[in-house]
Design a protein around this motif. Structure first.
Motif, short mmCIF file in Angstrom:
data_model
loop_
_atom_site.label_atom_id
_atom_site.label_comp_id
_atom_site.label_asym_id
_atom_site.label_seq_id
_atom_site.Cartn_x
_atom_site.Cartn_y
_atom_site.Cartn_z
N ASN A 52 -1.19 3.07 7.19
CA ASN A 52 -2.81 2.97 6.92
C ASN A 52 -3.03 4.39 6.36
O ASN A 52 -4.16 4.78 6.66
CB ASN A 52 -3.71 2.52 7.95
CG ASN A 52 -3.35 1.25 8.74
OD1 ASN A 52 -3.07 0.37 7.81
ND2 ASN A 52 -3.34 0.94 9.85
N ALA A 83 2.20 -3.37 14.58
CA ALA A 83 2.44 -4.61 14.19
C ALA A 83 3.85 -5.30 14.67
O ALA A 83 4.85 -4.58 15.09
CB ALA A 83 2.93 -4.41 12.55
N CYS A 125 -3.09 5.00 12.44
CA CYS A 125 -1.83 3.98 12.30
C CYS A 125 -2.35 2.80 13.18
O CYS A 125 -3.19 2.94 14.20
CB CYS A 125 -0.83 4.70 12.97
SG CYS A 125 -0.16 5.92 11.91
N THR A 126 -1.66 1.57 12.93
CA THR A 126 -1.89 0.39 14.16
C THR A 126 -0.52 -0.17 14.21
O THR A 126 0.31 0.03 13.23
CB THR A 126 -2.91 -0.50 13.33
OG1 THR A 126 -2.48 -1.09 12.11
CG2 THR A 126 -4.18 -0.15 13.18
N HIS A 140 6.54 -2.12 14.98
CA HIS A 140 6.46 -1.57 13.92
C HIS A 140 5.30 -0.95 13.59
O HIS A 140 4.27 -1.11 14.45
CB HIS A 140 6.73 -2.61 12.67
CG HIS A 140 7.77 -3.73 12.95
ND1 HIS A 140 9.09 -3.28 12.00
CD2 HIS A 140 8.20 -4.56 13.72
CE1 HIS A 140 9.75 -4.13 12.68
NE2 HIS A 140 9.53 -4.83 13.40
N LEU A 184 0.62 -2.48 -2.71
CA LEU A 184 -0.33 -2.62 -1.75
C LEU A 184 -1.75 -1.75 -2.33
O LEU A 184 -1.69 -0.53 -2.45
CB LEU A 184 -0.07 -2.15 -0.41
CG LEU A 184 -1.15 -2.25 0.74
CD1 LEU A 184 -1.18 -3.61 1.24
CD2 LEU A 184 -0.75 -1.65 1.91
N ASN A 193 1.97 0.22 10.91
CA ASN A 193 1.12 0.33 9.91
C ASN A 193 0.56 1.68 9.66
O ASN A 193 -0.09 2.30 10.42
CB ASN A 193 0.07 -0.63 9.74
CG ASN A 193 0.53 -2.08 9.63
OD1 ASN A 193 1.18 -2.70 8.85
ND2 ASN A 193 -0.06 -3.16 10.68
N THR A 198 7.19 -5.52 7.56
CA THR A 198 6.55 -5.84 6.16
C THR A 198 7.07 -4.73 5.32
O THR A 198 7.84 -3.58 5.83
CB THR A 198 5.12 -6.04 5.95
OG1 THR A 198 4.73 -4.78 6.06
CG2 THR A 198 4.74 -6.95 6.90
N LEU A 232 2.36 6.17 3.20
CA LEU A 232 2.87 5.01 2.69
C LEU A 232 3.67 5.27 1.74
O LEU A 232 4.67 4.71 1.24
CB LEU A 232 1.79 3.76 2.42
CG LEU A 232 2.29 2.51 1.96
CD1 LEU A 232 3.11 1.63 3.09
CD2 LEU A 232 1.09 1.64 1.50
N ALA A 276 5.62 -2.59 4.15
CA ALA A 276 4.53 -1.55 4.29
C ALA A 276 4.50 -1.19 5.82
O ALA A 276 3.73 -0.32 6.16
CB ALA A 276 3.14 -2.05 3.85
N THR A 277 5.55 -1.42 6.50
CA THR A 277 5.67 -0.97 7.90
C THR A 277 6.82 0.25 8.18
O THR A 277 7.69 -0.01 7.39
CB THR A 277 5.70 -1.94 8.86
OG1 THR A 277 6.89 -2.66 8.68
CG2 THR A 277 4.35 -2.85 8.87
N TRP A 319 -7.51 2.53 2.94
CA TRP A 319 -8.17 3.58 3.40
C TRP A 319 -8.78 4.82 2.31
O TRP A 319 -8.87 4.32 1.25
CB TRP A 319 -7.05 4.34 4.02
CG TRP A 319 -5.92 4.72 3.23
CD1 TRP A 319 -5.65 5.82 2.38
CD2 TRP A 319 -4.78 3.95 3.06
NE1 TRP A 319 -4.60 5.74 1.74
CE2 TRP A 319 -3.73 4.40 1.94
CE3 TRP A 319 -4.54 2.60 3.55
CZ2 TRP A 319 -2.81 3.70 1.45
CZ3 TRP A 319 -3.11 2.03 3.02
CH2 TRP A 319 -2.60 2.62 2.10
#
Length: 245
Positions: free
Chosen positions: A74, A55, A52-53, A70, A6, A72, A59, A78, A61-62, A10
């Protein structure tokens, strides 16, 4: 989740005081090293909003934070890889990352046990951690036995889903016993499908809440799945310094 191709959106480095990210050319081989020393259960990082956000779907990436949600990350968090003997614990109820029972030293690789948060993973993989306790194929807690999860610190939503699976298995077993037929009835087969991840027991993975506080020593082996560090340890009474980021 963890080292991935990914492209970061950021500002990097996102956690320079606590984390060193090493990016390798080959996909999924990047890793992170600790820049700090922490005692067992010491606070490594907070999972704040932002960056963070949320979801709805998992995925690679979560990180799963509840039955239906879930996260993210960010951030450079990660790039924390999986290990069957992890150095970190993601507590998705408190939304913090803490050091494992051995603590943390500068230069230690930052890892966590993916099935501690993930019920079913979007991208299963063969673990190459090299530990004697390696679980091999990592696809989420839904595909692991109690023996494979024993001794690991798991999040509350994982325990809830495991309890549901056990209840469904018991119901299917009772149904089979009552019916006395090897093939089973349509209702029994429906229960079996749920147990295998096609119904509500597998759900959308997640539950939500921190590690239940227990007063037994987290190092104790009582033949059951480990429910997490004690309230004293999480409050820092056992810990000493923490790294709050």
């Amino acid at each position: 989740m963890a080292a991935s191709p990914l492209k970061p959106h950021w500002v990097q480095p996102s956690h320079p005081d606590i984390q060193e990210v090493i990016i390798n050319e080959a996909e999924f081989t990047s890793k992170s090293l600790s820049r700090v020393a922490l005692p067992p259960w010491g606070l490594f990082a907070r999972l704040d909003f932002p960056p963070c956000t949320l979801a709805r779907e998992p995925t690679y990436a979560t990180v799963q934070m509840s039955r239906d949600m879930h996260l993210n990350l960010n951030s450079d968090l990660l790039y924390i890889n999986h290990s069957c003997e992890p150095s970190l614990i993601f507590d998705m109820t408190r939304l913090v990352v803490i050091a494992g029972p051995k603590g943390l030293q500068p230069g230690d690789e930052l890892t966590f046990f993916y099935p501690s948060t993930e019920w079913t993973m979007a991208q299963p993989f063969d673990c190459l951690c090299g530990e004697k306790t390696c679980r091999g194929r990592i696809s989420g807690a839904a595909d692991m036995s109690d023996d494979q999860l024993r001794g690991m610190l798991l999040n509350k939503h994982i325990y809830e889903l495991l309890d549901e699976r056990k209840a469904l298995e018991a119901a299917a077993s009772r149904q089979a016993s009552e019916n006395g037929a090897a093939g089973g009835t349509e209702e029994e087969n429906g229960l079996t499908k749920k147990v295998n991840g096609k119904g509500s027991a597998n759900g959308s993975h997640h539950g939500a809440e921190k590690f239940p506080a227990q007063e037994a020593s987290p190092g104790a082996v009582d033949g059951s799945l480990r429910r997490g560090p004690t309230s004293r340890e999480l409050s820092g009474e056992m810990g000493g310094d923490t790294s709050v980021y």
